[in-house]
Design a protein around this motif. Structure first.
Motif, short mmCIF file in Angstrom:
data_model
loop_
_atom_site.label_atom_id
_atom_site.label_comp_id
_atom_site.label_asym_id
_atom_site.label_seq_id
_atom_site.Cartn_x
_atom_site.Cartn_y
_atom_site.Cartn_z
N LYS A 249 0.69 -1.07 -0.16
CA LYS A 249 -0.11 -0.33 0.01
C LYS A 249 1.05 1.07 -0.20
CE LYS A 249 -3.60 1.91 2.81
NZ LYS A 249 -4.43 2.50 3.53
N SER B 75 -11.89 -6.62 3.28
CA SER B 75 -11.69 -4.98 2.90
C SER B 75 -10.24 -4.87 2.53
CB SER B 75 -11.63 -3.99 4.52
OG SER B 75 -11.82 -2.68 4.03
N ILE B 76 -9.31 -5.04 2.87
CA ILE B 76 -8.22 -4.58 1.72
C ILE B 76 -7.76 -5.20 0.61
CG2 ILE B 76 -5.52 -5.04 1.88
CD1 ILE B 76 -5.57 -5.70 4.85
N SER C 209 -11.01 -5.66 -1.28
CA SER C 209 -11.55 -4.34 -1.82
C SER C 209 -11.10 -3.88 -2.88
CB SER C 209 -13.22 -4.45 -0.55
OG SER C 209 -13.58 -5.85 -0.76
N SER C 210 -10.21 -3.12 -1.63
CA SER C 210 -9.82 -1.74 -1.80
C SER C 210 -8.94 -1.64 -3.20
CB SER C 210 -8.80 -1.21 -0.83
OG SER C 210 -7.79 -1.50 -0.75
N GLU D 138 -6.37 -2.10 -6.44
CA GLU D 138 -6.25 -1.93 -7.68
C GLU D 138 -5.62 -3.68 -8.91
OE1 GLU D 138 -4.50 1.25 -8.49
OE2 GLU D 138 -5.34 2.44 -7.53
#
Length: 222
Positions: free
Chosen positions: A167, A187-188, A190-191, A193
């Motif tokens: 990140k 959640s990680i 999902s975010s 790219e």
């Protein structure tokens, strides 16, 4: 037959000559075994034993090096401990006039169960490019043996793992207990790219030989 280690002891007695100590002086026998004479640690290894001219009730079967053997309905079951040495001997004897006489001994190699193959969601293997929606549809790690392994019904449970990801150019990781992804991990993902890497490492599994770490698996977000 799959799921069996076959020992056929064919005892060909050309002559039984007893001395004053009643010892068998000459015995010719052959031993044939399937699956390369291999016993696996942590498994119940089926073993079939027969001796021509002697009923199974009159056989005395023993093993060494910390292994154990017991009768089953059709054969014998040999269990080898996880910390056992790489060789186990199975010996077959019989009782003649109250004296135990050795018929023969067969040596077996001992191996550990091969490491299971890791997948994400039961389908995605190491190096796969996967849409994150597909990962989140079945968010868990699974560990299974290759389908060509000699034994059926051998299962592994993933007990913990770490997810490594980047990140803003910094490598981060999060620890998860069990096989299913935590809400934080989902959640990680999902975010993330397209083109991002997911690396599952320090994966612990519980299997027939106990708990141990297995090689990791990496995916790329498609």
């Amino acid at each position: 037959m799959k799921n069996s280690v076959l020992i056929i002891l064919v005892l060909m007695i050309s002559s039984l000559c007893f001395s004053q100590t009643e010892e068998i002086e000459d015995i010719n026998f052959t031993i044939a075994a399937e699956r390369f004479n291999i016993l696996y640690r942590g498994l119940d290894n089926p073993v079939s034993i027969s001796v021509e001219g002697i009923s199974s009730e009159n056989l005395i079967v023993t093993v060494n090096n910390g292994a154990s053997i017991k009768r089953s309905s059709k054969n014998y079951i040999v269990n080898v401990k996880p910390d056992s040495p790489p060789i186990v001997d199975i010996s077959v004897s019989t009782r003649i006039d109250e004296e135990i006489m050795l018929i023969g001994t067969k040596q077996f190699r001992v191996k550990s169960i091969p490491p299971p193959q890791l997948t994400v969601g039961g389908a995605f293997k190491d190096g796969a490019e996967v849409p994150k929606a597909a990962i989140l549809l079945n968010p868990y790690l699974s560990a299974r043996l290759d389908e060509n392994f000699e034994f059926d019904g051998i299962y592994f449970n993933v007990t913990s793992f770490e997810l490594y990801y980047q990140k803003e150019g910094v490598t981060n990781y999060v620890t998860c207990k069990g096989s299913r992804f935590s809400e934080e991990i989902k959640s990680i993902i999902s975010s993330m790219e397209s083109g991002s890497d997911l690396s599952f490492s320090r994966i612990m599994v519980a299997g027939p030989e106990g708990a141990h770490q297995v090689p990791g698996i990496s995916l790329k977000i498609k």
